[in-house]
Design a protein around this motif. Structure first.
Motif, PDB file in Angstrom:
ATOM      1  N   ALA A   1       7.445 -21.698   2.268  1.00  0.00           N
ATOM      2  CA  ALA A   1       6.489 -20.726   1.718  1.00  0.00           C
ATOM      3  C   ALA A   1       5.469 -20.315   2.777  1.00  0.00           C
ATOM      4  CB  ALA A   1       5.779 -21.318   0.499  1.00  0.00           C
ATOM      5  N   ALA A   2       4.998 -21.283   3.568  1.00  0.00           N
ATOM      6  CA  ALA A   2       4.040 -20.960   4.638  1.00  0.00           C
ATOM      7  C   ALA A   2       4.698 -20.058   5.675  1.00  0.00           C
ATOM      8  CB  ALA A   2       3.522 -22.244   5.289  1.00  0.00           C
ATOM      9  N   ARG A   3       5.952 -20.334   5.987  1.00  0.00           N
ATOM     10  CA  ARG A   3       6.678 -19.500   6.953  1.00  0.00           C
ATOM     11  C   ARG A   3       6.847 -18.079   6.411  1.00  0.00           C
ATOM     12  NH1 ARG A   3      11.360 -17.476   7.966  1.00  0.00           N
ATOM     13  NH2 ARG A   3      12.434 -18.353   6.176  1.00  0.00           N
ATOM     14  N   LEU A   4       7.194 -17.964   5.137  1.00  0.00           N
ATOM     15  CA  LEU A   4       7.367 -16.645   4.534  1.00  0.00           C
ATOM     16  C   LEU A   4       6.049 -15.886   4.451  1.00  0.00           C
ATOM     17  CD1 LEU A   4       9.893 -17.413   1.658  1.00  0.00           C
ATOM     18  CD2 LEU A   4      10.312 -16.104   3.740  1.00  0.00           C
ATOM     19  N   ALA A   5       4.957 -16.599   4.185  1.00  0.00           N
ATOM     20  CA  ALA A   5       3.652 -15.949   4.060  1.00  0.00           C
ATOM     21  C   ALA A   5       3.160 -15.408   5.400  1.00  0.00           C
ATOM     22  CB  ALA A   5       2.627 -16.930   3.487  1.00  0.00           C
ATOM     23  N   GLU A   6       3.565 -16.038   6.491  1.00  0.00           N
ATOM     24  CA  GLU A   6       3.131 -15.594   7.819  1.00  0.00           C
ATOM     25  C   GLU A   6       4.044 -14.526   8.410  1.00  0.00           C
ATOM     26  OE1 GLU A   6       2.823 -19.048  10.227  1.00  0.00           O
ATOM     27  OE2 GLU A   6       1.192 -19.887   9.050  1.00  0.00           O
ATOM     28  N   ARG A   7       5.142 -14.260   7.738  1.00  0.00           N
ATOM     29  CA  ARG A   7       6.099 -13.266   8.213  1.00  0.00           C
ATOM     30  C   ARG A   7       5.442 -11.888   8.261  1.00  0.00           C
ATOM     31  NH1 ARG A   7      11.179 -12.718   4.545  1.00  0.00           N
ATOM     32  NH2 ARG A   7       9.768 -11.393   3.414  1.00  0.00           N
ATOM     33  N   PRO A   8       5.733 -11.107   9.283  1.00  0.00           N
ATOM     34  CA  PRO A   8       5.137  -9.771   9.357  1.00  0.00           C
ATOM     35  C   PRO A   8       5.574  -8.904   8.185  1.00  0.00           C
ATOM     36  CG  PRO A   8       6.685 -10.139  11.166  1.00  0.00           C
ATOM     37  CD  PRO A   8       6.600 -11.408  10.392  1.00  0.00           C
ATOM     38  N   ARG A   9       4.659  -8.069   7.738  1.00  0.00           N
ATOM     39  CA  ARG A   9       4.919  -7.171   6.621  1.00  0.00           C
ATOM     40  C   ARG A   9       5.662  -5.934   7.115  1.00  0.00           C
ATOM     41  NH1 ARG A   9       3.027 -11.297   4.933  1.00  0.00           N
ATOM     42  NH2 ARG A   9       1.437 -11.555   3.369  1.00  0.00           N
ATOM     43  N   SER A  10       6.439  -5.374   6.254  1.00  0.00           N
ATOM     44  CA  SER A  10       7.209  -4.191   6.591  1.00  0.00           C
ATOM     45  C   SER A  10       6.393  -2.935   6.300  1.00  0.00           C
ATOM     46  CB  SER A  10       8.504  -4.165   5.784  1.00  0.00           C
ATOM     47  OG  SER A  10       9.132  -2.915   5.919  1.00  0.00           O
ATOM     48  N   ARG A  11       6.020  -2.220   7.327  1.00  0.00           N
ATOM     49  CA  ARG A  11       5.290  -0.963   7.126  1.00  0.00           C
ATOM     50  C   ARG A  11       6.211   0.090   6.535  1.00  0.00           C
ATOM     51  NH1 ARG A  11       1.712  -1.173  12.538  1.00  0.00           N
ATOM     52  NH2 ARG A  11       0.183  -2.624  11.727  1.00  0.00           N
ATOM     53  N   LEU A  12       7.473   0.043   6.906  1.00  0.00           N
ATOM     54  CA  LEU A  12       8.432   0.984   6.340  1.00  0.00           C
ATOM     55  C   LEU A  12       8.568   0.758   4.834  1.00  0.00           C
ATOM     56  CD1 LEU A  12      10.557   3.201   6.699  1.00  0.00           C
ATOM     57  CD2 LEU A  12      12.220   1.394   7.170  1.00  0.00           C
ATOM     58  N   GLY A  13       8.617  -0.500   4.432  1.00  0.00           N
ATOM     59  CA  GLY A  13       8.703  -0.826   3.008  1.00  0.00           C
ATOM     60  C   GLY A  13       7.471  -0.351   2.252  1.00  0.00           C
ATOM     61  N   ALA A  14       6.282  -0.550   2.846  1.00  0.00           N
ATOM     62  CA  ALA A  14       5.046  -0.084   2.211  1.00  0.00           C
ATOM     63  C   ALA A  14       5.037   1.437   2.109  1.00  0.00           C
ATOM     64  CB  ALA A  14       3.836  -0.577   3.004  1.00  0.00           C
ATOM     65  N   ALA A  15       5.500   2.114   3.157  1.00  0.00           N
ATOM     66  CA  ALA A  15       5.552   3.579   3.131  1.00  0.00           C
ATOM     67  C   ALA A  15       6.525   4.056   2.058  1.00  0.00           C
ATOM     68  CB  ALA A  15       5.951   4.117   4.501  1.00  0.00           C
ATOM     69  N   LEU A  16       7.653   3.379   1.923  1.00  0.00           N
ATOM     70  CA  LEU A  16       8.632   3.747   0.912  1.00  0.00           C
ATOM     71  C   LEU A  16       8.042   3.610  -0.494  1.00  0.00           C
ATOM     72  CD1 LEU A  16      11.548   4.579   0.298  1.00  0.00           C
ATOM     73  CD2 LEU A  16      12.131   2.152   0.288  1.00  0.00           C
ATOM     74  N   ILE A  17       7.334   2.527  -0.746  1.00  0.00           N
ATOM     75  CA  ILE A  17       6.697   2.320  -2.052  1.00  0.00           C
ATOM     76  C   ILE A  17       5.665   3.412  -2.313  1.00  0.00           C
ATOM     77  CG2 ILE A  17       5.228   0.758  -3.392  1.00  0.00           C
ATOM     78  CD1 ILE A  17       8.134  -0.164  -3.122  1.00  0.00           C
ATOM     79  N   LEU A  18       4.873   3.766  -1.292  1.00  0.00           N
ATOM     80  CA  LEU A  18       3.883   4.837  -1.461  1.00  0.00           C
ATOM     81  C   LEU A  18       4.556   6.167  -1.787  1.00  0.00           C
ATOM     82  CD1 LEU A  18       1.309   4.025   1.348  1.00  0.00           C
ATOM     83  CD2 LEU A  18       0.967   3.877  -1.113  1.00  0.00           C
ATOM     84  N   VAL A  19       5.662   6.459  -1.131  1.00  0.00           N
ATOM     85  CA  VAL A  19       6.391   7.699  -1.410  1.00  0.00           C
ATOM     86  C   VAL A  19       6.909   7.700  -2.847  1.00  0.00           C
ATOM     87  CG1 VAL A  19       8.503   8.983  -0.836  1.00  0.00           C
ATOM     88  CG2 VAL A  19       6.987   8.198   0.978  1.00  0.00           C
TER      89      VAL A  19
END
Length: 149
Positions: free
Chosen positions: A113-131
């Motif tokens: 869980a700690a490893r997953l929490a520190e994983r970089p976030r996907s800006r493409l994924g965030a942009a897709l959700i915003l679209v």
């Protein structure tokens, strides 16, 4: 903000102590929030782990459903006690679930869980959700806009 209490400058020391105490309190809250987020993710991982008993998995799913439910055991609009379930009850139940999982398995799940929490976030994924949200909002406006037929 330092306040002159007319005590020969000792008020500055009191204010500094209060400021330090508040700072420590917020740091502790931040650490508890980080730990809660990690344990919440670890419990999610526990529901998918074959080494965790099904009864613990079922209880974890029920707690997650309660957290996501709009209905609270103690309604939030009741002053002071409205947030007791989030502040006291949920951490106790999560702690109970964590203690029900084997310590070695839980340590492994927490590390994951700690490893997953520190994983970089996907800006493409965030942009897709915003679209998607913008498209849905535009569609709603288009459907509700009065038409002149």
């Amino acid at each position: 903000m330092d306040v002159d209490l007319g005590d020969g400058g000792k008020g500055v020391q009191v204010t500094g102590r209060v400021r330090n105490a508040v700072k420590r309190w917020f740091q502790r809250l931040e650490e508890l929030a980080r730990r809660g987020k990690r344990d919440g993710l670890a419990l999610y991982l526990a529901t998918r782990d074959p080494r965790v008993p099904w009864t613990v998995k079922a209880f974890a799913v029920l707690v997650a459903a309660y957290v996501l439910s709009p209905i609270d055991l103690i309604p939030d609009f009741i002053p002071v006690i409205g947030f007791l379930d989030e502040l006291i009850l949920l951490p106790l139940v999560v702690g109970l679930i964590v203690r029900s999982v084997d310590a070695a398995v839980m340590a492994e799940l927490r590390a994951e869980a700690a490893r997953l929490a520190e994983r970089p976030r996907s800006r493409l994924g965030a942009a897709l959700i915003l679209v998607i949200w913008a498209t849905l909002a535009g569609l709603a406006v288009w459907m509700l806009w009065p038409r002149s037929d």
